[in-house]
Design a protein around this motif. Structure first.
Motif, short mmCIF file in Angstrom:
data_model
loop_
_atom_site.label_atom_id
_atom_site.label_comp_id
_atom_site.label_asym_id
_atom_site.label_seq_id
_atom_site.Cartn_x
_atom_site.Cartn_y
_atom_site.Cartn_z
N LEU A 3 -37.90 18.95 24.79
CA LEU A 3 -36.91 17.62 24.54
C LEU A 3 -37.98 16.59 24.14
O LEU A 3 -37.97 15.87 22.99
CB LEU A 3 -35.93 17.19 25.44
CG LEU A 3 -35.07 18.30 25.86
CD1 LEU A 3 -34.00 17.87 26.85
CD2 LEU A 3 -34.31 19.17 24.87
N ARG A 18 -34.88 20.77 16.16
CA ARG A 18 -34.28 20.34 17.42
C ARG A 18 -34.76 18.93 17.45
O ARG A 18 -33.90 17.97 18.04
CB ARG A 18 -34.92 20.99 18.79
CG ARG A 18 -34.32 22.21 19.16
CD ARG A 18 -34.85 22.80 20.54
NE ARG A 18 -36.01 23.73 19.75
CZ ARG A 18 -36.50 24.59 20.54
NH1 ARG A 18 -36.22 24.67 21.78
NH2 ARG A 18 -37.38 25.45 20.05
N ILE A 45 -30.24 16.36 21.28
CA ILE A 45 -31.69 16.39 21.91
C ILE A 45 -31.99 14.94 22.27
O ILE A 45 -32.49 14.19 23.00
CB ILE A 45 -32.93 16.96 21.13
CG1 ILE A 45 -32.38 18.42 20.92
CG2 ILE A 45 -34.24 16.89 21.87
CD1 ILE A 45 -31.94 19.18 21.96
#
Length: 925
Positions: A218, A179, A185
């Motif tokens: 995030l 991620r 993101i």
């Protein structure tokens, strides 16, 4: 005590998001042993278990070396890893706070934003959860944890949630995927920066209640990667070791906890480095997009489709299907938007049939403890469901009278076709090196989709007649992060990001063999583009909401030629070869491996805290069975206060058992009570996430002492036994609930009826509760009451006839009822409340304020032919205090109630006794 323990320790379940149930009932489980792990699974998941067993020890060694840590709290030298095929939504979680370290993995195809940029979803997800154990259950935490358990390390008071998830996301991204290397993101954080809404460290510690949810993943993942890239992994590991062993406290929040530890290790101010982190993500030359909005409706949109001149989208704010048609009625663009009908709020995928008459909507649903996906077909003309439905298919699309979509073969994705007779055909097979997403139908023979090969995305074309697959080749990596593929107006539209900036529009023309890439960055990005007539509409993804947008047609694209390259994907080849052993659950019963001294809570005691004690926690490796044991001392009454709670979902429907001993305090007297109860919950499957029906049989019993005066200082052990109670209760409940993006403004209708029978008193009783609330006006109402056949209803909620009571009248009427000697076999009560709030979203040192609220309510009760009423003012806040891993959150308020006189003349007689001051910790329903 029960509510406090459950709230404090079971909500904490390792940030696991574990479901109520993990396995179907009576599953026979097996194990595979590796050097470091015991892998627990049913026979159905043997392929997954053997694959994981081959790589698990190697992943452990690699991550252990990287983080300079070893996992503590093993069972017989091994870490249990549970694999279940029975939850059809991909997820996983780690257990690090309880008596031993553990991992649970749902053996389902991982096709979501969390797994989008993974090379091997199973191995990378296992790595993510293992890093939780290496960071949170480390042998570096200190010797005291070996005595008290893993909770007894200072890390829990230091480590915020953005660091807890930050280390896992950064390590999963250490080799270029994961991620932290996903431009989507970064896009989310860059949008926050563009709008001036970049989250503070406290907001990124799970105090941000608006979009985006899960900001700690995030922000945490990108920030931890930033620290590792800038200062090196050795310094990062040193920071974790300092947080495990030293506590930093200051009245200035950003000098406490992780922020103080950061200053010691890096010699820099945390907020300054956080600002540097923000600057590292800041982009120039981003174009504003206000003029591209089709209207001003701010909501949450999960998917978009079109037919003719109409655009359809799923509104996840209220759970509805909307349509938009330019100039539908007039030049007033607000009227161009139309609510078609309500759908599940969890809806995530939309398709419209080629004749524009039907829609396919995929949502998540819950049935008997296990989650799954359900695809529902709707008639757009009649605005209601048809009889057709399918289960556990993602990205469902109309195709040849049936549907295509992404199904699962355990942890692998497959492309599947289900014809009109429900015959199932696998079009693209499962393979550990490949995954599939975002299929879209071109015609009766061709399907376009996104294929992930070793973590790299390709737009591909599958031909149903020849059963062949071809990749779209551009000779560069411009399509590597493509998303939201959709066939519209003879073109394949998609969102792409080839330069680590904002997502942009891509258009693929198979007839012309070229691709158009629109390279202008707009605020909000370009997501899920579709044609409606000759205009392109898309979702603008902004900091706190989504908006339907219309693309700027004046932008000139880059045009690239493409070619189609044949590709063959073979099905996995699996032959069982590892030795299996029977699962032994007994060895995981370790009652004193983790025990916690704590203050003791008694809800009926005036000051709530009435002593101290110790708490022991036990659980199965997958956390679907758990028990808590409290042993404490009640100081005012010199009594042993105990509580045993056991919960299990092993029978699929949740089963709970409890036993407690404690003193019940009231205004004028007190008594001890030894009680126990057992109940099972039977939720009724409605195929809707807005409507819930439930039935729960409850058996409860209790022994009671004699009543003693409230000021009696003798030990409760000396109070004589007086009576007993055995009560059977049947709870029937109905709930309609649609969550709103505004606090205290959910759409809610809630009804509960408790039918009780006391065996020893031969009494029948009824308690009922109703609550009403809507997002459209700031008013909510409740109406409730109790009835006892041939007996006396308990006005204040305490009863020796029934072992448990569920309603009580407003407390400002208690003293009046006692003074008047009111008694009857029923009472009715309720309130009408006007409620308002003000958004805050800031912190004052250690306290974070989400909002401030106030309400004015009219409250009433009718008892023994006496009508009582009052006015009550509540003032409070939705606030929290970050204490490392434990965010202390609540909605504390103070209430001032005035019992109103019955006549105007009586207003002159109002005294202090007519006022009531109370406190509460929860305002929302």
């Amino acid at each position: 005590m029960k509510k406090f323990i459950i709230l404090l320790f079971l909500i904490i379940f390792e940030l696991s998001y574990s479901q109520v149930a993990v396995f179907k009932p009576f599953r026979k489980l097996y194990t595979i042993q590796t050097e470091k792990f015991e892998i627990i699974f049913p026979m159905e998941s043997r392929r997954t278990a053997e694959k994981l067993a081959k790589v698990a020890d190697g992943i452990y060694e690699e991550c252990s070396k990287l983080l300079n840590s070893e996992v503590n709290f093993k069972v017989n030298g091994k870490i249990p890893v549970t694999i279940t095929p029975d939850v059809n939504i991909f997820n996983a979680y780690a257990g690090s706070l309880l008596q031993y370290s553990s991992i649970t993995i749902y053996d389902s195809a991982g096709v979501n934003e969390a797994t989008y940029n993974m090379v091997d979803v199973l191995a990378d997800t296992f790595l993510h959860e293992l890093v939780h154990l290496l960071s949170l259950s480390s042998e570096n935490a200190g010797a005291q944890t070996r005595v008290l358990g893993n909770w007894a390390t200072l890390q829990w008071l230091n480590i915020p949630l953005f660091m807890v998830e930050g280390v896992t996301v950064s390590v999963e991204s250490y080799k270029g995927f994961g991620r932290a290397n996903d431009p989507y993101i970064k896009h989310t954080l860059r949008q926050d920066i563009y709008e001036g809404k970049f989250k503070t460290p406290i907001q990124a510690s799970d105090f941000w209640s608006k979009k985006p949810s899960g900001a700690y993943y995030l922000y945490g993942g990108l920030f931890s990667k930033y620290l590792q890239d800038r200062f090196g992994i050795e310094k990062y590991n040193e920071l974790w070791n300092v947080m495990r062993k030293k506590i930093s406290f200051s009245f200035l929040v950003y000098n406490s906890g992780v922020y103080g530890a950061f200053k010691k290790v890096y010699g820099m101010n945390f907020i300054e480095v956080w600002a540097d982190f923000q600057n590292s993500l800041t982009l120039e030359n981003v174009s504003p997009s206000e003029e591209l909005r089709v209207n001003e409706k701010e909501t949450y949109i999960s998917d978009l489709h079109s037919y003719g001149d109409k655009v359809y989208y799923i509104d996840n704010n209220i759970g509805a299907l909307y349509s938009y048609k330019q100039n539908r009625i007039s030049v007033d663009n607000e009227k161009d938007l139309k609510l078609e009908f309500y759908i599940d709020r969890t809806s995530e995928s939309l398709d419209i049939s080629s004749d524009g008459k039907r829609a396919l909507i995929v949502s998540t649903t819950y049935n008997a403890g296990l989650y799954k996906y359900i695809t529902k077909e709707y008639d757009l003309e009649k605005k209601k469901r048809t009889k057709r439905k399918w289960e556990n298919i993602l990205f469902a699309r109309f195709f040849r009278g049936g549907i295509i979509g992404i199904g699962k073969d355990l942890h692998n994705a497959v492309l599947v076709y289900i014809d009109e007779n429900d015959n199932k055909e696998i079009l693209l097979e499962a393979n550990d090196n490949y995954s599939y997403s975002s299929p879209t139908v071109i015609d009766d023979n061709n399907i376009a989709l996104i294929v992930s090969e070793f973590g790299k995305r390709h737009i591909a074309i599958f031909n149903y007649q020849t059963k062949t697959l071809r990749y779209v080749e551009t000779r560069d990596e411009s399509l590597n992060f493509a998303r939201y593929l959709r066939y519209s107006n003879g073109k394949l539209l998609f969102s792409y990001n080839n330069n680590d900036r904002f997502y942009k529009l891509g258009e693929l023309d198979l007839n012309a063999n070229n691709i158009k890439l629109y390279d202008k960055d707009f605020s909000g990005g370009v997501f899920a583009p579709v044609y409606a007539e000759n205009s392109i509409y898309y979702i603008g993804n902004f900091s706190e909401h989504d908006i339907l947008m219309k693309f700027d047609e004046t932008i000139q694209p880059q045009i690239k030629n493409i070619s189609l390259i044949s590709k063959t994907i073979e099905k996995y080849n699996f032959t069982p070869e590892m030795e299996l052993k029977k699962y032994n659950p007994i060895k995981y019963a370790k009652p004193w491996a983790s025990w916690i001294p704590f203050f003791q809570i008694n809800d009926s005691y005036e000051y709530k805290v009435n002593g101290f004690g110790i708490l022991s926690i036990m659980a199965s490796p997958s956390l679907d069975n758990f028990a808590t044991l409290w042993l404490g001392f009640d100081i005012p009454s010199k009594f042993l206060q105990t509580e045993l709670n056991f919960g299990s979902s092993g029978l699929l429907y949740p089963l709970s058992f409890s036993f407690d001993s404690k003193v019940i305090y009231s205004t004028y007297n007190k008594y001890w009570r030894l009680g126990s109860s057992i109940n099972m919950q039977f939720p009724i499957y409605t195929e809707s996430d807005k409507v819930y029906f439930g039935i729960s049989p409850i058996i409860s019993g209790a022994l009671f002492s004699e009543n003693v005066r409230a000021n009696d200082n003798s030990s409760a052990f000396k109070w004589k036994y007086n009576s007993w109670s055995l009560t059977t209760t049947l709870l029937t409940s109905f709930t309609f609930n649609v969550n709103s993006d505004k606090p205290y403004r959910d759409d809610l209708i809630k009804m509960a009826l408790y039918t009780m029978y006391s065996a020893n008193y031969n009494k029948l009783g009824l308690d009922f509760i109703t609550q009403f609330q809507t997002r459209y006006i700031p008013i909510r109402m409740s109406f409730y009451g109790a009835y006892v056949l041939n007996g006396i209803a308990s006005f204040d909620g305490t009863s020796k006839i029934f072992a448990a009571k569920y309603v009580s009248a407003p407390p400002e009427f208690y003293a009046y009822a006692v003074q008047k000697n009111l008694a009857d076999n029923y009472f009715l009560a309720g309130d009408i409340e006007l409620l308002g709030y003000i958004d805050a979203n800031y912190n004052l040192s250690h306290i974070y304020f989400d909002n401030f609220f106030a309400s004015l309510s009219y409250r009433f009760a009718y008892y023994d032919k006496d009508y009582m009423h009052s006015l009550a003012l509540k003032v409070g806040m939705d606030a929290g205090i970050p204490i490392g891993y434990f965010n202390l959150k609540g909605e504390p308020y103070i209430m001032l109630a005035l019992r109103m006189p019955k006549t105007i003349e009586d207003f002159q007689k109002i005294s202090f006794n007519d006022f009531y001051i109370g406190f509460g910790l929860q305002m929302s329903w």
